[in-house]
Design a protein around this motif. Structure first.
Motif, PDB file in Angstrom:
ATOM      1  N   GLY A 111       0.603  -1.131  -0.193  1.00 31.60           N
ATOM      2  CA  GLY A 111       0.323  -0.080  -0.011  1.00 31.60           C
ATOM      3  C   GLY A 111       0.972   1.286  -0.008  1.00 31.60           C
ATOM      4  O   GLY A 111       0.078   2.312   0.323  1.00 31.60           O
ATOM      5  N   GLY A 112       2.364   1.765  -0.227  1.00 36.37           N
ATOM      6  CA  GLY A 112       3.401   2.228  -0.532  1.00 36.37           C
ATOM      7  C   GLY A 112       4.497   2.050  -0.099  1.00 36.37           C
ATOM      8  O   GLY A 112       4.579   1.216   0.950  1.00 36.37           O
ATOM      9  N   GLU A 113       5.604   2.602  -0.665  1.00 37.45           N
ATOM     10  CA  GLU A 113       6.902   2.577  -1.144  1.00 37.45           C
ATOM     11  C   GLU A 113       6.755   3.034   1.251  1.00 37.45           C
ATOM     12  O   GLU A 113       7.657   2.066   1.862  1.00 37.45           O
ATOM     13  CB  GLU A 113       7.680   3.898  -1.261  1.00 37.45           C
ATOM     14  CG  GLU A 113       7.285   3.407  -2.773  1.00 37.45           C
ATOM     15  CD  GLU A 113       8.455   4.021  -3.544  1.00 37.45           C
ATOM     16  OE1 GLU A 113       8.516   5.107  -2.844  1.00 37.45           O
ATOM     17  OE2 GLU A 113       8.497   4.304  -5.106  1.00 37.45           O
ATOM     18  N   ALA A 114       6.538   3.717   2.008  1.00 34.01           N
ATOM     19  CA  ALA A 114       5.864   3.934   3.108  1.00 34.01           C
ATOM     20  C   ALA A 114       6.509   3.027   4.359  1.00 34.01           C
ATOM     21  O   ALA A 114       7.522   2.277   4.846  1.00 34.01           O
ATOM     22  CB  ALA A 114       5.934   5.051   3.981  1.00 34.01           C
ATOM     23  N   GLU A 115       4.973   1.894   3.646  1.00 35.58           N
ATOM     24  CA  GLU A 115       4.626   1.003   3.787  1.00 35.58           C
ATOM     25  C   GLU A 115       6.046  -0.726   3.845  1.00 35.58           C
ATOM     26  O   GLU A 115       6.137  -0.739   4.750  1.00 35.58           O
ATOM     27  CB  GLU A 115       2.912   0.556   3.808  1.00 35.58           C
ATOM     28  CG  GLU A 115       1.949   2.012   4.394  1.00 35.58           C
ATOM     29  CD  GLU A 115       2.345   2.683   3.270  1.00 35.58           C
ATOM     30  OE1 GLU A 115       3.289   3.161   2.657  1.00 35.58           O
ATOM     31  OE2 GLU A 115       1.621   3.809   3.641  1.00 35.58           O
ATOM     32  N   ALA A 116       5.967   0.105   2.695  1.00 32.75           N
ATOM     33  CA  ALA A 116       7.118  -1.573   2.339  1.00 32.75           C
ATOM     34  C   ALA A 116       8.171  -1.140   2.927  1.00 32.75           C
ATOM     35  O   ALA A 116       8.945  -2.252   3.229  1.00 32.75           O
ATOM     36  CB  ALA A 116       7.311  -1.445   0.687  1.00 32.75           C
ATOM     37  N   GLY A 117       8.770  -0.437   3.271  1.00 34.80           N
ATOM     38  CA  GLY A 117       9.981  -0.436   4.189  1.00 34.80           C
ATOM     39  C   GLY A 117       9.781  -0.739   5.179  1.00 34.80           C
ATOM     40  O   GLY A 117      10.583  -1.520   6.045  1.00 34.80           O
ATOM     41  N   ALA A 118       8.852  -0.154   5.987  1.00 32.68           N
ATOM     42  CA  ALA A 118       8.675  -0.281   7.554  1.00 32.68           C
ATOM     43  C   ALA A 118       8.739  -2.046   7.625  1.00 32.68           C
ATOM     44  O   ALA A 118       8.765  -2.533   8.476  1.00 32.68           O
ATOM     45  CB  ALA A 118       6.785   0.020   7.802  1.00 32.68           C
ATOM     46  N   ALA A 119       7.791  -2.743   6.751  1.00 33.60           N
ATOM     47  CA  ALA A 119       7.180  -4.193   6.878  1.00 33.60           C
ATOM     48  C   ALA A 119       8.305  -4.971   6.956  1.00 33.60           C
ATOM     49  O   ALA A 119       8.958  -5.707   6.922  1.00 33.60           O
ATOM     50  CB  ALA A 119       6.388  -4.784   5.804  1.00 33.60           C
TER      51      ALA A 119
END
Length: 508
Positions: A111-119
């Motif tokens: 759902g977004g680059e920030a969310e992918a990085g956090a995961a």
């Protein structure tokens, strides 16, 4: 268009060494190669530790610093766990080097680059690696620099559609891996990659090298490297289960023979051999037996069954209800078979290897050692002992100058404890070494130890003075070494230490 995501585990050699040693990761620590700092963590950085600093300088700034040995194989081995976990989230990872890996950004899935990085950061932190940083950009080089610019456990996403150029132009030139090109650019007054990008392309390649020319192309939107996923390594672990469980070591070894042959054959298909294997034995109602075995050459199926039998002899005997339910062969170290191929005149004696390995299994891994040669000033310093079958990884470099060392040939016998000796001149007075390195008189007679007769000196060489630990309180230790040959033909290495003589070694 798919974007590139880079995961950077900062100070990875230190993190890998601390993790494998079971030490807390918050301790100040540094990895040393050839007695100089190669990598260090944030805790050591706060004490002013720098790359290339000598070991004694680093310890003077931080006495409690953890001194760790450099080991590229260890760094890659420990990082394999990170790669496996990332492949579970996004198949097709591309390892760049231990501590640095790239993959196609899974932003749409999360759902977004920030969310992918956090995961992904959460996944890596779950492995106990706290210092992880994520970078996302249109291509690989920019994503790597973005990861290095990100904060702890944070994601730095470079804007798409032209954002990479502005981001790269502001970076300092020291991000280039070519130290000579960086030095030349700085001397010319070019401190950022923007200055490099403004130079003509042909001149950049001729003057600063291929790497700088490629970075210039990337800044101009060319020469991007695609992310190519690695092929996951084959599962080399071999296991065999027993139903019902077996309570006899002979029965277990007989039933595990086919698994051992399959283990060796699986490595052979990849043109590899195993030099260090972990054998895990699961048993009922008792603690599982796990032991790592090393081989001076490589394991055959017969060797594996022998090690299994020796391990079972100590694990099963005398334990009621300790029937074996499963045996697993796990390769700890697998290398190319060309490394251990026989030479023109054949290899080592396998019966000797098996006999030594059996003694090692009975007495313990550290109880059987083999001598190896390393760098050092004295004959005793040049000796080192490593467990039989292990590869030495922390030896001092023999190619360094080692000022004060004696010239060849090396003595054949080095005494475990030096003998008190006596060296006299023609008048019977003790020969002394003067402050400027000369001698009070030529050696005429000597006695290697108190229990041996006096001998006349036929020839001698030296002195080779050495001042050791001169920076310590009291000025350290000053010694001078001599080679003495008696009329009986025996030669000795004698040392004058302050006011007395010692015999360190003999030339047989």
């Amino acid at each position: 268009m798919s974007r590139t995501l880079v995961v950077w585990c900062a100070d990875w050699p230190v993190a890998a060494a601390l993790g494998e040693a079971g030490l807390p990761r918050h301790l100040p620590a540094a990895v040393f190669a050839q007695n100089r700092v190669q990598a260090y963590n944030q805790a050591a950085r706060e004490f002013g530790i720098k790359r290339g600093m000598r070991r004694r300088d680093a310890q003077s700034r931080c006495p409690e610093i953890q001194v760790l040995a450099a080991d590229e194989a260890r760094d890659a081995r420990v990082f394999e766990e990170v790669l496996v976990r990332l492949e579970e989230l996004r198949p097709g990872v591309m390892p760049l080097r231990p501590g640095l890996v790239a993959l196609r950004s899974p932003a749409r899935f999360y759902g977004g680059e920030a969310e992918a990085g956090a995961a992904i950061a959460e996944c890596v932190v779950g492995l106990g690696i706290w210092d992880v940083r994520i970078g996302i950009a249109d291509e690989l080089f920019t994503a790597e620099q973005a990861a290095r610019s990100a904060g702890l456990q944070e994601t730095y996403a470079v804007p798409a559609d032209g954002g990479s150029t502005a981001f790269l132009r502001a970076l300092p030139v020291h991000v280039l891996e070519d130290a000579n090109a960086v030095s030349l650019l700085q001397r010319l007054g070019l401190t950022t990659l923007g200055g490099l990008a403004d130079l003509p392309g042909a001149d950049v390649k001729a003057r600063f090298g291929a790497q700088a020319a490629w970075v210039r192309q990337v800044i101009h939107g060319e020469g991007a490297r695609p992310v190519t996923g690695r092929t996951p390594p084959p599962e080399l672990t071999t296991e065999v289960a027993f139903e019902p469980p077996l309570d006899s070591a002979e029965a277990v070894c007989f039933s595990a023979r086919q698994a051992a042959e399959g283990f060796v054959k699986g490595l052979a298909t990849r043109q590899e051999v195993c030099t260090e294997v972990r054998i895990e034995v699961a048993m009922e109602d008792v603690t599982d037996s796990v032991r790592t075995w090393a081989h001076p050459r490589w394991f055959s199926s017969v060797d594996l069954i022998d090690r299994l039998h020796w391990q079972l002899a100590g694990a099963v005997s005398g334990k009621r209800g300790g029937a074996v339910t499963e045996v697993r062969f796990v390769p700890e170290v697998a290398v190319s078979e060309a490394v251990h191929a026989d030479g023109l005149w054949g290899g080592t004696n396998e019966r000797v290897d098996r006999g030594i390995a059996r003694v090692q299994g009975l007495l313990g891994h550290e109880a059987v050692v083999a001598p190896v040669l390393q760098g050092g000033r004295t004959p005793r310093d040049r000796q080192a002992y490593v467990p039989w079958g292990d590869r030495p990884t922390t030896l001092r470099d023999r190619t360094l100058p080692w000022p004060g060392s004696i010239p060849p040939p090396a003595p054949a016998r080095v005494l475990a404890e030096p003998w008190p000796a006596e060296v006299c001149d023609q008048a019977g007075r003790q020969v002394l070494v003067l402050p400027r390195g000369g001698v009070s008189a030529d050696p005429a007679r000597y006695r290697p130890s108190a229990g041996q007769p006096w001998q006349r000196v036929a020839s001698w060489a030296g002195p080779w003075p050495v001042t050791e630990a001169w920076w310590e309180p009291g000025g350290g230790r000053r010694v001078a070494r001599f080679q003495l040959v008696g009329v009986d033909g025996r030669a000795w290495l004698a040392t004058f230490d302050t006011d007395h003589w010692l015999t360190e070694a003999s030339y047989d």
